[in-house]
Design a protein around this motif. Sequence first.
Motif, PDB file in Angstrom:
ATOM      1  N   ILE A  75       0.830  -1.206   0.000  1.00 51.16           N
ATOM      2  CA  ILE A  75       0.000   0.000   0.000  1.00 51.16           C
ATOM      3  C   ILE A  75       0.869   1.262   0.000  1.00 51.16           C
ATOM      4  N   PHE A  76       1.856   1.337   0.898  1.00 48.55           N
ATOM      5  CA  PHE A  76       2.527   2.638   1.029  1.00 48.55           C
ATOM      6  C   PHE A  76       3.786   2.799   0.196  1.00 48.55           C
ATOM      7  N   ILE A  77       4.406   1.695  -0.267  1.00 49.15           N
ATOM      8  CA  ILE A  77       5.602   1.855  -1.110  1.00 49.15           C
ATOM      9  C   ILE A  77       5.247   2.550  -2.437  1.00 49.15           C
ATOM     10  N   PRO A  78       4.173   2.121  -3.130  1.00 53.97           N
ATOM     11  CA  PRO A  78       3.824   2.843  -4.363  1.00 53.97           C
ATOM     12  C   PRO A  78       3.532   4.323  -4.118  1.00 53.97           C
ATOM     13  N   LEU A  79       2.896   4.599  -3.005  1.00 54.27           N
ATOM     14  CA  LEU A  79       2.599   5.991  -2.641  1.00 54.27           C
ATOM     15  C   LEU A  79       3.888   6.760  -2.362  1.00 54.27           C
ATOM     16  N   ALA A  80       4.800   6.114  -1.679  1.00 57.48           N
ATOM     17  CA  ALA A  80       6.090   6.734  -1.390  1.00 57.48           C
ATOM     18  C   ALA A  80       6.878   6.968  -2.677  1.00 57.48           C
ATOM     19  N   GLU A  81       6.704   6.058  -3.644  1.00 56.58           N
ATOM     20  CA  GLU A  81       7.358   6.233  -4.945  1.00 56.58           C
ATOM     21  C   GLU A  81       6.810   7.477  -5.646  1.00 56.58           C
ATOM     22  N   GLN A  82       5.474   7.596  -5.650  1.00 50.86           N
ATOM     23  CA  GLN A  82       4.835   8.722  -6.348  1.00 50.86           C
ATOM     24  C   GLN A  82       5.234  10.055  -5.751  1.00 50.86           C
ATOM     25  N   THR A  83       5.409  10.113  -4.455  1.00 54.73           N
ATOM     26  CA  THR A  83       5.676  11.370  -3.784  1.00 54.73           C
ATOM     27  C   THR A  83       7.159  11.666  -3.643  1.00 54.73           C
ATOM     28  N   GLY A  84       8.011  10.716  -4.039  1.00 50.98           N
ATOM     29  CA  GLY A  84       9.447  10.913  -3.878  1.00 50.98           C
ATOM     30  C   GLY A  84       9.946  10.604  -2.473  1.00 50.98           C
ATOM     31  N   LEU A  85       8.995  10.341  -1.574  1.00 50.10           N
ATOM     32  CA  LEU A  85       9.391  10.032  -0.195  1.00 50.10           C
ATOM     33  C   LEU A  85      10.184   8.739  -0.099  1.00 50.10           C
ATOM     34  N   ILE A  86      10.105   7.939  -1.142  1.00 48.47           N
ATOM     35  CA  ILE A  86      10.795   6.644  -1.123  1.00 48.47           C
ATOM     36  C   ILE A  86      12.304   6.834  -0.986  1.00 48.47           C
ATOM     37  N   VAL A  87      12.830   7.969  -1.439  1.00 47.66           N
ATOM     38  CA  VAL A  87      14.286   8.148  -1.360  1.00 47.66           C
ATOM     39  C   VAL A  87      14.756   8.272   0.099  1.00 47.66           C
ATOM     40  N   PRO A  88      14.204   9.216   0.882  1.00 48.44           N
ATOM     41  CA  PRO A  88      14.607   9.228   2.301  1.00 48.44           C
ATOM     42  C   PRO A  88      14.184   7.968   3.067  1.00 48.44           C
ATOM     43  N   ILE A  89      13.037   7.395   2.708  1.00 52.09           N
ATOM     44  CA  ILE A  89      12.626   6.160   3.391  1.00 52.09           C
ATOM     45  C   ILE A  89      13.618   5.035   3.073  1.00 52.09           C
ATOM     46  N   GLY A  90      13.979   4.929   1.798  1.00 52.21           N
ATOM     47  CA  GLY A  90      14.935   3.892   1.391  1.00 52.21           C
ATOM     48  C   GLY A  90      16.291   4.068   2.046  1.00 52.21           C
ATOM     49  N   GLU A  91      16.680   5.314   2.188  1.00 49.42           N
ATOM     50  CA  GLU A  91      17.936   5.636   2.879  1.00 49.42           C
ATOM     51  C   GLU A  91      17.878   5.163   4.338  1.00 49.42           C
ATOM     52  N   TRP A  92      16.733   5.410   4.966  1.00 49.19           N
ATOM     53  CA  TRP A  92      16.543   4.961   6.352  1.00 49.19           C
ATOM     54  C   TRP A  92      16.626   3.434   6.438  1.00 49.19           C
ATOM     55  N   VAL A  93      15.967   2.759   5.497  1.00 47.94           N
ATOM     56  CA  VAL A  93      15.967   1.288   5.495  1.00 47.94           C
ATOM     57  C   VAL A  93      17.402   0.765   5.386  1.00 47.94           C
ATOM     58  N   LEU A  94      18.151   1.326   4.447  1.00 49.82           N
ATOM     59  CA  LEU A  94      19.530   0.879   4.232  1.00 49.82           C
ATOM     60  C   LEU A  94      20.350   1.009   5.512  1.00 49.82           C
ATOM     61  N   ARG A  95      20.262   2.172   6.144  1.00 49.59           N
ATOM     62  CA  ARG A  95      21.070   2.408   7.354  1.00 49.59           C
ATOM     63  C   ARG A  95      20.617   1.516   8.506  1.00 49.59           C
ATOM     64  N   GLU A  96      19.311   1.458   8.707  1.00 49.19           N
ATOM     65  CA  GLU A  96      18.759   0.639   9.800  1.00 49.19           C
ATOM     66  C   GLU A  96      19.164  -0.833   9.622  1.00 49.19           C
ATOM     67  N   ALA A  97      19.061  -1.323   8.406  1.00 47.06           N
ATOM     68  CA  ALA A  97      19.353  -2.742   8.139  1.00 47.06           C
ATOM     69  C   ALA A  97      20.836  -3.044   8.367  1.00 47.06           C
ATOM     70  N   VAL A  98      21.708  -2.158   7.893  1.00 44.07           N
ATOM     71  CA  VAL A  98      23.144  -2.432   8.030  1.00 44.07           C
ATOM     72  C   VAL A  98      23.575  -2.287   9.498  1.00 44.07           C
ATOM     73  N   PHE A  99      22.997  -1.329  10.206  1.00 44.59           N
ATOM     74  CA  PHE A  99      23.309  -1.221  11.642  1.00 44.59           C
ATOM     75  C   PHE A  99      22.806  -2.440  12.412  1.00 44.59           C
ATOM     76  N   GLN A 100      21.650  -2.965  12.004  1.00 42.55           N
ATOM     77  CA  GLN A 100      21.148  -4.192  12.640  1.00 42.55           C
ATOM     78  C   GLN A 100      22.087  -5.367  12.350  1.00 42.55           C
ATOM     79  N   LEU A 101      22.555  -5.432  11.110  1.00 44.31           N
ATOM     80  CA  LEU A 101      23.475  -6.519  10.759  1.00 44.31           C
ATOM     81  C   LEU A 101      24.752  -6.430  11.598  1.00 44.31           C
ATOM     82  N   GLU A 102      25.217  -5.191  11.822  1.00 44.12           N
ATOM     83  CA  GLU A 102      26.420  -5.021  12.651  1.00 44.12           C
ATOM     84  C   GLU A 102      26.199  -5.621  14.043  1.00 44.12           C
ATOM     85  N   LYS A 103      25.001  -5.372  14.615  1.00 45.19           N
ATOM     86  CA  LYS A 103      24.709  -5.935  15.943  1.00 45.19           C
ATOM     87  C   LYS A 103      24.772  -7.452  15.910  1.00 45.19           C
ATOM     88  N   TRP A 104      24.208  -8.048  14.866  1.00 50.28           N
ATOM     89  CA  TRP A 104      24.197  -9.511  14.792  1.00 50.28           C
ATOM     90  C   TRP A 104      25.595 -10.066  14.554  1.00 50.28           C
TER      91      TRP A 104
END
Length: 277
Positions: A75-104
């Motif tokens: 539901i919200f990824i297509p909306l985020a794509e249309q509004t351009g919000l996907i870029v900062p959201i995607g940036e957040w995902v990348l950082r959050e995921a890699v920091f989580q991997l560091e913990k593991w």
Amino acid sequence: SKEVAGGSYHFYDEKIGKRTIQNVKYENALYRALERDEFTLYYQPQIDYCNNRLFGVEALIRWNHPEEGLVPPDIFIPLAEQTGLIVPIGEWVLREAVFQLEKWHDLGFTDLIMAVNLSAAQFEQGNLHRSVKQVLAETGIRPDHLHLELTENQIMRNTDLAISTMNKLKELGVQLDIDDFGTGYSSLSYLQRFPISTLKIDRTFIRDILHDEDDRALTDTIITMAKNMGLEVIAEGVETVEQADHLVSRNCTLMQGYYFSPPIPARKLESDFLTNK
Ligand code: C2E
Ligand code: CA
Ligand code: CA
Ligand code: CA
């Protein structure tokens, strides 16, 4: 609508009216979701079925809407794509995921890989490789432990741009995976032009793999050709032991799906999968 090679299907036609109203409702909230810390990542295990080993996880975003509860990404990824919000959201995902991997990795699971989905806008935006380089430097995560997932259609939109962006990412040492493989417009021989390491067979082919001969033949072809090209193959959407056993008999041992686990919060992944170290 979802596009499939050989024709396009419009799964959502009857729901378009409803989705539009929903979009307006969500759009304003989506703008604030990042600063209000309403996103979270779930992680779905990627299993090597031969030795029953967790080798990786795919990060999948969830939006915890204050009134609506969990809103699914479809539901919200297509909306985020249309509004351009996907870029900062995607940036957040990348950082959050890699920091989580560091913990593991710090917990001792130093072989674990992390797969992160990239949106088209994020992929085509000029400084993606800089963001990737930076978060790897901040965490000390070895680049080949990070897999970035792209769909065929994303890389086929503008193949020259895609190849040059992928080469830049590849130079950093990260791995590039093709998501939902088989549903897009590329061909396996064409894929040789791209610096990829893994094909993820779309779950629509796995769903009926025991009973549908076409799906079985197609899956076999993908597995065989991928191996010949030196690529890894992951089957997505494995829901039963019969599907898993069939895939192993076809030489595909890497799998992801509800049979092993749905996407789960980090804490649950730790308690269910990261206990023996
Ligand atoms: P995807 O990348 O193909 O992710 C796999 C989807 O299949 C996930 O849905 C997962 O929950 C679901 N799935 C996994 N195993 C099974 C199974 O055995 N059976 C069935 N029926 N489904 C299974 P989810 O999490 O709702 O994500 C949907 C899509 O949203 C993703 O498809 C991806 O395209 C997109 N997405 C999710 N997170 C992100 C993100 O962080 N960034 C971007 N750009 N897209 C994301
Ligand atoms: Ca994916
Ligand atoms: Ca570190
Ligand atoms: Ca997929």
